[in-house]
Design a protein around this motif. Sequence first.
Motif, mmCIF file in Angstrom:
data_model
loop_
_atom_site.group_PDB
_atom_site.id
_atom_site.type_symbol
_atom_site.label_atom_id
_atom_site.label_comp_id
_atom_site.label_asym_id
_atom_site.label_seq_id
_atom_site.Cartn_x
_atom_site.Cartn_y
_atom_site.Cartn_z
ATOM 1 N N ARG A 61 40.997 48.641 45.547
ATOM 2 C CA ARG A 61 41.789 47.604 44.878
ATOM 3 C C ARG A 61 41.883 47.912 43.381
ATOM 4 O O ARG A 61 42.925 47.729 42.767
ATOM 5 N N ILE A 65 45.273 48.391 41.273
ATOM 6 C CA ILE A 65 45.555 47.584 40.082
ATOM 7 C C ILE A 65 45.766 48.489 38.870
ATOM 8 O O ILE A 65 46.688 48.280 38.085
ATOM 9 N N THR A 68 49.124 49.983 39.119
ATOM 10 C CA THR A 68 50.142 49.000 38.741
ATOM 11 C C THR A 68 50.186 48.826 37.222
ATOM 12 O O THR A 68 51.257 48.733 36.629
ATOM 13 N N VAL A 134 50.147 42.275 37.249
ATOM 14 C CA VAL A 134 48.687 42.414 37.142
ATOM 15 C C VAL A 134 47.999 41.181 37.704
ATOM 16 O O VAL A 134 47.034 41.284 38.470
ATOM 17 N N GLU A 137 48.284 41.150 41.550
ATOM 18 C CA GLU A 137 47.387 42.136 42.173
ATOM 19 C C GLU A 137 45.928 41.683 42.082
ATOM 20 O O GLU A 137 45.146 41.887 43.009
ATOM 21 N N GLN A 138 45.551 41.054 40.984
ATOM 22 C CA GLN A 138 44.187 40.547 40.856
ATOM 23 C C GLN A 138 43.928 39.457 41.882
ATOM 24 O O GLN A 138 42.883 39.445 42.539
#
Length: 189
Positions: A61, A65, A68, A134, A137-138
């Motif tokens: 992950r 991130i 991204t 961001v 995605e978090q």
Amino acid sequence: MKNVTDSSISLVYWPSAGGFELNTNIFETNIINLSVVLGVLIYFGKGVYNLLSLSNLLDNRKQKILSTIRNSEELCKGAANQLEQARARLREVEKRAGEIRLNGYSQIEQEKEDFIKAASANLEQLEESKNETVHFEQQRAIEQVRQQVSHQAVQRALGTLNIRLNSELHLRTIDHNIGLLRAMKNITD
């Protein structure tokens, strides 16, 4: 760091006579200290294996991130290039403005402001897009970790229940529940 340097220096002793000797004092060379630290690390490192899948998931992950974020930063750099091009064009417009000042100073000022506003709006939109990506995605990574942790907790609970649930305990539980149902029936009658 000073102890490591001292211990490595103390392994070889150069007396003033020019000879070579080995320092055999194990307390000065930190052999015992290093072996104790390695033993503790090996002993406590065994329990970490169960968390490796979670760690790998978090690393994946994190990489997504970071990817991204890099993409968003590239978009931001592109916007900065566009802004620089707009500024270069603005410089051209200002040069032209000096030549045609008599004919349309107010029109040139309006064009300059439009370029600045367009470039600023472009940059703000890209920044907002980057921040939203961001954040998304978090949140997605957090939710995925939550699901993984809850799944592992359920699996551990089922494993513990299966280990501890024997036939005697199972029969006592059934008898207890039947007694509760009878008591509820007697209350409703």
